[in-house]
Design a protein around this motif. Structure first.
Motif, short mmCIF file in Angstrom:
data_model
loop_
_atom_site.label_atom_id
_atom_site.label_comp_id
_atom_site.label_asym_id
_atom_site.label_seq_id
_atom_site.Cartn_x
_atom_site.Cartn_y
_atom_site.Cartn_z
N THR A 121 0.86 -1.19 0.00
CA THR A 121 0.00 0.00 0.00
C THR A 121 0.90 1.23 0.00
O THR A 121 2.05 1.17 0.46
CB THR A 121 -0.91 0.02 1.25
N LEU A 122 0.37 2.34 -0.50
CA LEU A 122 1.13 3.60 -0.45
C LEU A 122 0.78 4.39 0.80
O LEU A 122 1.38 5.42 1.08
CB LEU A 122 0.83 4.45 -1.69
N ASN A 123 -0.23 3.92 1.51
CA ASN A 123 -0.72 4.63 2.69
C ASN A 123 0.17 4.32 3.91
O ASN A 123 0.27 3.17 4.33
CB ASN A 123 -2.17 4.16 2.93
N PRO A 124 0.85 5.35 4.48
CA PRO A 124 1.82 5.08 5.56
C PRO A 124 1.24 4.34 6.75
O PRO A 124 1.88 3.43 7.29
CB PRO A 124 2.28 6.49 5.97
N GLU A 125 -0.01 4.69 7.17
CA GLU A 125 -0.56 4.00 8.36
C GLU A 125 -0.85 2.54 8.05
O GLU A 125 -0.55 1.64 8.84
CB GLU A 125 -1.87 4.65 8.83
N LYS A 126 -1.44 2.31 6.86
CA LYS A 126 -1.77 0.92 6.52
C LYS A 126 -0.49 0.11 6.30
O LYS A 126 -0.43 -1.08 6.62
CB LYS A 126 -2.64 0.88 5.27
N PHE A 127 0.52 0.76 5.73
CA PHE A 127 1.79 0.05 5.51
C PHE A 127 2.35 -0.41 6.86
O PHE A 127 2.79 -1.54 7.01
CB PHE A 127 2.80 0.96 4.80
N LYS A 128 2.26 0.49 7.82
CA LYS A 128 2.76 0.15 9.16
C LYS A 128 1.96 -1.01 9.75
O LYS A 128 2.50 -1.93 10.35
CB LYS A 128 2.65 1.39 10.06
N LYS A 129 0.65 -0.99 9.53
CA LYS A 129 -0.21 -2.04 10.09
C LYS A 129 0.10 -3.40 9.43
O LYS A 129 0.21 -4.43 10.11
CB LYS A 129 -1.68 -1.65 9.85
N LEU A 130 0.28 -3.39 8.12
CA LEU A 130 0.52 -4.64 7.39
C LEU A 130 1.90 -5.23 7.70
O LEU A 130 2.07 -6.45 7.75
CB LEU A 130 0.43 -4.39 5.89
N THR A 131 2.88 -4.34 7.88
CA THR A 131 4.25 -4.83 8.08
C THR A 131 4.61 -4.89 9.56
O THR A 131 5.67 -5.30 9.93
CB THR A 131 5.26 -3.90 7.38
N ARG A 132 3.73 -4.42 10.40
CA ARG A 132 3.80 -4.31 11.85
C ARG A 132 4.69 -3.15 12.34
O ARG A 132 4.57 -2.74 13.45
CB ARG A 132 4.20 -5.64 12.51
N TRP A 133 5.62 -2.62 11.51
CA TRP A 133 6.34 -1.42 11.94
C TRP A 133 7.03 -0.65 10.80
O TRP A 133 7.74 0.32 11.04
CB TRP A 133 7.35 -1.73 13.05
N GLY A 134 6.83 -1.09 9.55
CA GLY A 134 7.61 -0.49 8.46
C GLY A 134 7.21 0.94 8.12
O GLY A 134 6.09 1.37 8.39
N ASP A 135 8.15 1.67 7.50
CA ASP A 135 7.90 3.03 7.04
C ASP A 135 7.94 3.01 5.51
O ASP A 135 8.99 2.74 4.91
CB ASP A 135 8.99 3.96 7.60
N VAL A 136 6.82 3.34 4.89
CA VAL A 136 6.71 3.22 3.44
C VAL A 136 7.68 4.17 2.73
O VAL A 136 8.10 3.91 1.59
CB VAL A 136 5.24 3.41 2.98
N GLN A 137 8.09 5.25 3.40
CA GLN A 137 9.05 6.18 2.77
C GLN A 137 10.39 5.49 2.50
O GLN A 137 11.07 5.80 1.52
CB GLN A 137 9.29 7.41 3.67
#
Ligand code: SAM
Length: 326
Positions: A121-137
């Motif tokens: 996902t490009l959405n930072p919050e959802k990215f964090k939720k899916l990866t458990r702590w990742g930063d999409v940037q």
């Protein structure tokens, strides 16, 4: 050539360099995952020896994966050694991209040609939720660094119902209007131990085409549906990149499968979604000669399963995806 009993030419080897990862994607591994001790993983020289043997058996395409392959400290050196092995045409990497900001250029210089970068996902919050702590940037930085380094770039998105199956998919598909990338939507595959994410979480290719079509116009089939690797390609009307769909569950492509996998602990796995594996590590550490290893490998390839058993509710139970490498 390595031909199996169904006449398939098996020439594509995916090697997992480690079971460790710097993310914990919810569909891939449990949060409290226990990793294998270092000495139970293939050492560099063991990997090179097996690559030499595989290349001699006709394997010409190698992909490094994990876990996360870039957390293996000497990944660049490993790429370099594999790329210069006689018979090897292609070395590629599947990665979450977090380290590519620094590693893309050295990897390209070492002979890596392509990177498949996971971004759900490009959405930072959802990215964090899916990866458990990742930063999409960090992934974005890795994608741009890869482009600058001249690497071929494909983006992988595993679609999980309730997490990223609506706007996220459309946002990713929209990128192909401006970028020459292939954005690949992967049907989530069920693995026994990640029990929250089973067949009900799968979002099919047909459903995704509808979702994308509603916002961006109906994607047009490319190449009359002939698969590019495992992906069926589509293009948006004004698109310069392509949309790929890897629909292992709802539209399996087992008949054309040309892959084998080597796990980080030295097991040869002939079907991603079947538990059966052949141990190469133990014979190798017990002094097997190259000819003895070749005999074991040829026999394993001959008996490669025809296809997965998801249709009959046969789900792989012995490992989660991070231990195999996708
Ligand atoms: N860490 C690297 C990465 O993120 O690409 C390489 C290993 S990862 C296991 C390889 C690929 O498998 C990624 O694209 C990942 O999203 C995908 N994957 C993981 N679990 C999956 C599952 N249950 N179903 C489908 N694909 C999955």
């Amino acid at each position: 050539m390595s031909i199996d009993r169904f006449g398939r030419n098996i020439n594509y080897m995916r090697i997992s360099l480690t079971d460790k990862c710097n993310l914990r994607c919810v569909y891939c591994m449990p949060e409290d995952m226990t990793f294998r001790p270092r000495d139970s993983l293939l050492q560099d020289e063991e990997i090179y020896r097996l690559v030499d043997i595989f290349a001699g058996l006709g394997f010409n395409k190698f992909r490094l994966t994990g876990g996360e392959p870039t957390v293996r400290a000497n990944v660049v050196e490993i790429v370099e050694n594999i790329a210069k092995t006689p018979g090897v045409d292609t070395v590629a990497i599947t990665t979450n991209g977090l380290m590519l900001d620094k590693l893309a250029q050295p990897l390209a210089d070492a002979g890596c040609q392509r990177v498949n970068i996971s971004i759900d996902t490009l959405n930072p919050e959802k990215f964090k939720k899916l990866t458990r702590w990742g930063d999409v940037q960090d992934v974005w930085a890795g994608i741009h660094a890869s482009q600058e380094a001249g690497l071929g770039v494909k983006l992988n998105c595993v679609v999980v119902r309730g997490y990223n199956d609506t706007d996220d998919v459309v946002d990713l598909a929209r990128l192909t209007l401006f970028q020459p990338w292939q954005i690949r939507f992967i049907e989530m595959m069920p693995f026994g131990n990640v029990s929250d994410f089973q067949l009900a979480g799968i979002v099919s290719e047909d459903e995704l085409l509808e979702t994308i079509g509603r916002s961006l116009g109906p994607p047009q089939l490319v190449n009359k549906g002939r698969l590019d690797g495992e992906a069926r390609l589509y293009r948006l009307e004004e698109g310069i990149g392509t949309l790929g769909f890897i629909s292992s569950v709802t539209k399996p492509f087992c008949a054309g499968c040309n892959r084998a996998r080597l796990t980080a602990d030295g097991r040869l796995r002939l079907c991603l979604l079947r538990d059966k594996e052949v141990n190469l590590m133990t014979p190798m550490r017990n002094g097997a000669t190259d000819d003895e290893l070749i005999e074991i490998i040829e026999k394993a390839i001959w008996w490669k399963p025809w296809g997965h058993g998801l249709g009959e509710d046969v789900i792989p139970l012995n490992r989660v995806m991070s231990e195999i490498g996708g």
